[in-house]
Enzyme design. Sequence first.
Site, PDB file in Angstrom:
ATOM      1  CB  SER A   1      -0.927   0.014   1.222  1.00  0.00           C
ATOM      2  OG  SER A   1      -0.166   0.007   2.425  1.00  0.00           O
TER       3      SER A   1
ATOM      4  CG  ASN B   1      -4.185  -3.432  13.783  1.00  0.00           C
ATOM      5  OD1 ASN B   1      -3.607  -3.528  12.698  1.00  0.00           O
ATOM      6  ND2 ASN B   1      -4.728  -4.468  14.399  1.00  0.00           N
TER       7      ASN B   1
ATOM      8  CB  THR C   1     -40.283  26.305  -9.393  1.00  0.00           C
ATOM      9  OG1 THR C   1     -41.480  26.681 -10.086  1.00  0.00           O
ATOM     10  CG2 THR C   1     -40.063  27.264  -8.233  1.00  0.00           C
ATOM     11  CG  HIS C   2     -41.337  22.466 -11.680  1.00  0.00           C
ATOM     12  ND1 HIS C   2     -41.309  21.144 -11.300  1.00  0.00           N
ATOM     13  CD2 HIS C   2     -42.081  23.119 -10.737  1.00  0.00           C
ATOM     14  CE1 HIS C   2     -42.023  20.995 -10.178  1.00  0.00           C
ATOM     15  NE2 HIS C   2     -42.478  22.175  -9.820  1.00  0.00           N
TER      16      HIS C   2
ATOM     17  CB  SER D   1     -14.283  23.590 -30.243  1.00  0.00           C
ATOM     18  OG  SER D   1     -14.336  22.546 -31.192  1.00  0.00           O
TER      19      SER D   1
ATOM     20  CE  LYS E   1     -19.341  25.153 -28.628  1.00  0.00           C
ATOM     21  NZ  LYS E   1     -19.182  23.694 -28.533  1.00  0.00           N
TER      22      LYS E   1
ATOM     23  CG  ASN F   1     -16.939  24.562 -25.239  1.00  0.00           C
ATOM     24  OD1 ASN F   1     -17.939  24.966 -25.826  1.00  0.00           O
ATOM     25  ND2 ASN F   1     -16.003  23.846 -25.842  1.00  0.00           N
TER      26      ASN F   1
ATOM     27  CD  GLU G   1     -19.468  21.477 -20.431  1.00  0.00           C
ATOM     28  OE1 GLU G   1     -18.427  20.852 -20.733  1.00  0.00           O
ATOM     29  OE2 GLU G   1     -20.196  22.027 -21.261  1.00  0.00           O
TER      30      GLU G   1
ATOM     31  CE1 TYR H   1      -6.666  -1.998   9.878  1.00  0.00           C
ATOM     32  CE2 TYR H   1      -5.865  -4.226   9.479  1.00  0.00           C
ATOM     33  CZ  TYR H   1      -5.995  -2.909   9.082  1.00  0.00           C
ATOM     34  OH  TYR H   1      -5.449  -2.485   7.891  1.00  0.00           O
TER      35      TYR H   1
ATOM     36  CD  GLN I   1      -3.811  -2.275   1.864  1.00  0.00           C
ATOM     37  OE1 GLN I   1      -3.156  -2.826   2.740  1.00  0.00           O
ATOM     38  NE2 GLN I   1      -3.682  -2.570   0.586  1.00  0.00           N
TER      39      GLN I   1
ATOM     40  CE  LYS J   1      -4.482   3.400   5.365  1.00  0.00           C
ATOM     41  NZ  LYS J   1      -5.462   2.285   5.526  1.00  0.00           N
TER      42      LYS J   1
END
Length: 484
Positions: free
Chosen positions: A31, A118, A163-164, A285, A291, A293, A298, A325, A330, A333
Site C-alpha cells: 500500500s 492498527n 421552479t421546474h 474547441s 466555441k 465552453n 461542466e 481490525y 486498507q 484510504k
Amino acid sequence: MSTGATHTGGALWGGRFADGPSEALFALSRSVQFDWRLAPYDLRSSLAHLSVLESSKLLPAETISKLRGALKELQAEVVSGKFVPVDSDEDVHSALERGLTEKIGAIGGAIRAGRSRNDQVATDLRLYAIDHMLAIASQLTQLCEVIIAKAAEYSDAPAPGFTHLQHAQPVIFGHEIAKHAHAFQRDLSRIGDWLTRTSVSPLGSGALAGSSLPLNPKATAAELGFAQSAQNSIDGVSDRDFVSEALFILATIGIHLSRIGEEWCILATTEFGWAKVADAYSTGSSIMPQKKNPDIAELARGKAGRLVGNLTGVMTMLKGLPFAYNRDLQEDKEPLFDSIKTLLVLLPAVSGMIETTEFDRAKMAAAAPTGFSLATEIADFLVRAHIPFSQAHEAAGACVALCEKSNRELHELTDAEFLAIHPSLTGGVREVLTVAGALSSRTTAGGTAPAEVAIQLKNLTAKNGEFIKLISSQHAAFSGMMSA
C-alpha cells in the site's frame, strides 16, 4: 505462470512464518504507493509515542535520544523528498522503520514497543483527514466570500426566479446567487461537527486490546492535538466513521458545486445569454473556432459523481466488518485521498469562475416579468381584499388563460376584462403588476425584497467570519501538517 516465488523484502512481521510472502500476496498487500502521503503524520505520531516511552522509562535515555534525532531527520527528509519508499517497502510504516534502522541500526525498531500498525494507521489517517478537511474548509470560506461578493454586486438586479426550470416569480438575482453560500455554510457547519467527533486519538489501543506497558494514551492524544483518547481500544482501531462521514461531507460539497455547474451551463447558453464566463475560465474547441465552453462548470457537475462513488465504495466496504481490525480497512484510504484531492483542485477553479463571470442585467430585467411571473401578485391582491385564496388562485389563472389566448401580458388586460374575471379586480391591481412592486413586497424573513437581501448578505458575511476563526483555531491545534 509461477505462483511459488516469495518476496524477500523486510516486513514488520514474519517471525512465525517459515517462508516470506508470495510475490502475488505482496503485490496485493502493498500500500506504500498510496499511503506514503501519511508519512508526515506517522512521524508526528511516532514522536508523540516516543515521548510516552520516555516518560514511562521503557527505553534507555540514549535510545530515546537516538530515536528522536533519527525521527526528526526523517521528517526533514520526507518533506524534502530525500527519503522515499523503495520497491521492497510494504507500507508507509515499514518504509519509515527502514529509514530509522538505516540511520541508527536495529535499535530503530524499539519505537514499536506498545503500539501496532492498527492503532498507528488509525491515528495517522485521522491526522491526515483533519488537516485536509481544514484545508477544504478554508477553500469553502474563500468560495463563500466570492459568492457573497457576487451576490452583493447583483443585489439590485431583477431577474426571473425558476421552479421546474419555468419562470415562477421575479427575484433579485443577488438573492439567487446567495443561496449557494447558504449551502456551503451548511457544509462548513458539518465539517465543524465532524471535527468534534474525529478529535479522538486511537494511539495506545495497540492491535485491539490496549497495552500491558505503562503507556499514557491521554498524553499522546493531547500532544497530537486531539481532544481525547479512544475510550474503547477495539473501537479505536476499527472505527472508520470519520472516513465515511468525511466522504459524505465531501460528496455533499460536490453536489452543491454540481448545482452551480448546471446553472452556469444553462445561463451561459446562447438561448439564455445571461452569463459571460471569463476567457480564463473557459475552453475552446479543437474543430469549431467560435466555441467558448464553460468547462469548469461542466467538470464541477461531472466530478460530483466521482465523489458520491467514493462514499458509496467505502460505505459498502465497511458494511459487515466483524470485531476489530480487518485488512478490508486498507480500502478506506484511496477514496478519501481522491475526494480530498479532487475538491482541492475543483474549489479554486469554481471560485475563479464565479468571481469573473459577468451577468447581463438588461436581459435579466427584461425577462423578469415574462412567462406570467406576476400572476401570484393578482392572487395576493385579491387575498388582501379578503377573497379566499382558492378563489383568488382561480381568478389569477383565468387572467393568465385570457392573456395566452390573446397573446398579451397581464398588465395589458383592460379594466373591464379584470372586472369580468372577478369583481374585486379593480384598477388598483395594476399597481402590483410590476417587477419592482413584486420584489419590494417580498419582505418576509429570507425573502427576495432588496432590504431582506441586504440583511441576508450581512449575516452570511458574519457567519463566514466565524467559520474562518474556527478553522484558524483548529489549524493551530493540529500544527498544519498538511502534505500533498
